[in-house]
Design a protein around this motif. Structure first.
Motif, PDB file in Angstrom:
ATOM      1  N   ARG A  57       0.844  -1.213   0.000  1.00  0.00           N
ATOM      2  CA  ARG A  57       0.000   0.000   0.000  1.00  0.00           C
ATOM      3  C   ARG A  57       0.870   1.250   0.000  1.00  0.00           C
ATOM      4  NH1 ARG A  57      -3.222  -1.379  -2.584  1.00  0.00           N
ATOM      5  NH2 ARG A  57      -2.036  -3.288  -2.738  1.00  0.00           N
ATOM      6  N   LYS A  71      -4.273   9.231  -4.621  1.00  0.00           N
ATOM      7  CA  LYS A  71      -5.395   8.344  -4.322  1.00  0.00           C
ATOM      8  C   LYS A  71      -5.443   7.148  -5.270  1.00  0.00           C
ATOM      9  CE  LYS A  71      -8.334  11.952  -2.294  1.00  0.00           C
ATOM     10  NZ  LYS A  71      -9.642  12.653  -2.377  1.00  0.00           N
ATOM     11  N   ALA A  73      -5.061   3.537  -6.918  1.00  0.00           N
ATOM     12  CA  ALA A  73      -5.185   2.198  -6.342  1.00  0.00           C
ATOM     13  C   ALA A  73      -4.599   1.195  -7.322  1.00  0.00           C
ATOM     14  CB  ALA A  73      -6.644   1.871  -6.065  1.00  0.00           C
ATOM     15  N   ASP A 230      -8.775   5.283  -9.116  1.00  0.00           N
ATOM     16  CA  ASP A 230      -9.297   5.127  -7.756  1.00  0.00           C
ATOM     17  C   ASP A 230      -9.706   3.677  -7.519  1.00  0.00           C
ATOM     18  OD1 ASP A 230     -12.144   4.739  -8.571  1.00  0.00           O
ATOM     19  OD2 ASP A 230     -11.979   6.829  -9.201  1.00  0.00           O
ATOM     20  N   GLU A 231     -10.124   3.377  -6.305  1.00  0.00           N
ATOM     21  CA  GLU A 231     -10.424   2.003  -5.901  1.00  0.00           C
ATOM     22  C   GLU A 231     -11.639   1.402  -6.597  1.00  0.00           C
ATOM     23  OE1 GLU A 231     -10.539   1.098  -1.791  1.00  0.00           O
ATOM     24  OE2 GLU A 231      -8.541   1.889  -1.374  1.00  0.00           O
ATOM     25  N   SER A 232     -12.501   2.221  -7.163  1.00  0.00           N
ATOM     26  CA  SER A 232     -13.701   1.690  -7.819  1.00  0.00           C
ATOM     27  C   SER A 232     -13.342   0.726  -8.946  1.00  0.00           C
ATOM     28  CB  SER A 232     -14.567   2.832  -8.365  1.00  0.00           C
ATOM     29  OG  SER A 232     -13.911   3.530  -9.416  1.00  0.00           O
ATOM     30  N   LEU A 234     -10.796  -1.347  -8.928  1.00  0.00           N
ATOM     31  CA  LEU A 234     -10.428  -2.631  -8.331  1.00  0.00           C
ATOM     32  C   LEU A 234     -11.669  -3.466  -8.040  1.00  0.00           C
ATOM     33  CD1 LEU A 234      -7.585  -1.642  -5.815  1.00  0.00           C
ATOM     34  CD2 LEU A 234      -7.355  -2.546  -8.133  1.00  0.00           C
ATOM     35  N   LYS A 235     -12.760  -2.802  -7.679  1.00  0.00           N
ATOM     36  CA  LYS A 235     -14.010  -3.499  -7.400  1.00  0.00           C
ATOM     37  C   LYS A 235     -14.495  -4.267  -8.631  1.00  0.00           C
ATOM     38  CE  LYS A 235     -14.632  -1.864  -3.163  1.00  0.00           C
ATOM     39  NZ  LYS A 235     -14.609  -2.754  -1.985  1.00  0.00           N
TER      40      LYS A 235
END
Length: 363
Positions: A57, A71, A73, A230-232, A234-235
């Motif tokens: 991380r 930010k 990811a 962003d992390e979206s 990765l989802k």
């Protein structure tokens, strides 16, 4: 006995001291030390290797900051091929077209052919301009309602050229299509050049970036990288992992060595921005020296080097490559235009260049 046997196999490998074709190099001493410390770690099960997961991380934050997005990811993977697969897979899962296609430059890496096969997406290769950058007009024409991503290259494998990512970003926004940037090589060169070339998350349309620390980041192999805005994103890649210490996994491979994370972090943290900048500057100085020495014996570059990759025009490219290989030197070739190609990595010195040019004269 077994180690003597292993040594005999290893001695058959060609030393980097005579390799001018590779985008990898001798790992930095910091990377080697860190690699040994993390030999048994497996990031496929982060609930066990908690510290290694936290280190990853931190590394992603460092890389994100370098690419103008703290930010960001992502994760450290096997290399550019896996990173490109994941970048396009996330885009495909986001758009969900009936007959998905991606628009890529003719100069894109062969990994995109694998992507087309694995992800069942049509590959639409478009032409290049006079500077061997993707033709933006052709990109626009190739996009339709089934286009799930467009791709730009920041450091082409053959010439080290950088596509006009800023213009592709505008198209991506206008057409509402994800833009993936393959900066496997350029991602850890471009930020450290005196000349600033836009290619990263600073451009609003860029949604994902491939960059490989085991190339100019001088980490141990394997250490590729994929970063998303962003992390979206990765989802979009998650699957359930009921028998592990975590509920979900967004990576392509299950088992992942922590060595790449540790060695990448050690180099970037240990050298810092200024240290990396000095190494890139030295590589560029040696690239210019190579151009000068090659010019003295009649070889012209296809384009003036953007980064530490350079190709020289010659109709005898394949023959020259074969003859040099017989003499223990490794270069590569490109087909359009016909040329011999070199990559001036940190292991390449002026003395090595002098020795190489003298050998070339004999052919």
């Amino acid at each position: 006995m077994v180690f003597k046997e292993l040594l005999n196999f290893r001695l058959k490998d060609i030393s980097y001291k005579r390799v001018l074709s590779s985008m990898c190099t001798v790992p930095h001493p910091l990377a080697v030390k860190a690699h040994i410390m993390f030999l048994e770690t497996n990031l496929g099960d982060p609930g066990i290797f908690v510290g290694t997961w936290e280190l990853e991380r931190e590394l992603i934050k460092m890389l994100g900051k370098l690419l103008h997005n703290e930010k960001a990811a992502g994760y450290i993977c096997s290399g550019g091929t896996e990173a490109n697969i994941q970048g396009i897979r996330a885009a495909r899962n986001l758009k969900r077209a009936k007959k998905p296609n991606i628009v890529i430059p003719k100069s894109a890496h062969f990994s995109f052919e694998k992507i087309g096969d694995l992800l069942a997406v049509e590959i639409r290769r478009v032409g290049l301009d006079e500077e061997y950058r993707v033709d933006v007009g052709e990109v626009e024409k190739a996009i339709d309602e089934n286009t799930v991503a467009i791709v730009g290259i920041a450091g082409t494998t053959e010439l080290g050229q950088v596509d006009p990512i800023d213009e592709l970003s505008k198209i991506a926004i206008e057409k509402d299509v994800p833009l993936h940037v393959d900066a496997a090589f350029g991602g850890l060169v471009l930020p450290f050049l005196e000349r600033k070339i836009p290619f990263d998350f600073e451009l609003e349309g860029v949604t994902s970036i491939t960059l490989d620390p085991h190339k100019m980041g001088m980490a141990t192999i394997p250490a590729g990288g994929i970063l998303f805005r962003d992390e979206s994103f990765l989802k979009l890649l998650e699957v359930e992992t009921p028998y592990l210490t975590t509920k979900y996994q967004f990576t392509l491979t299950g088992t992942r060595p922590g060595t790449g994370v540790a060695s990448s972090y050690a180099v970037l943290k240990g050298l810092g921005f200024e240290g990396m900048k000095r190494i890139v500057k030295k590589c560029m100085e040696n690239t210019n020296y190579l151009v000068e020495k090659m010019g003295e014996i009649g070889y012209e570059p296809v384009i003036e080097p953007i980064m530490n990759v350079v190709a020289f025009k010659t109709e005898r490219a394949e023959k020259i490559k074969e003859e040099l290989y017989k003499r223990g030197w490794v270069i590569s070739t490109i087909r359009e235009p016909k040329a011999i190609r070199m990559v001036v990595m940190p292991h390449v010195t002026k003395e090595m260049i002098d020795e190489f040019v003298e050998e070339l004269k004999k052919i």
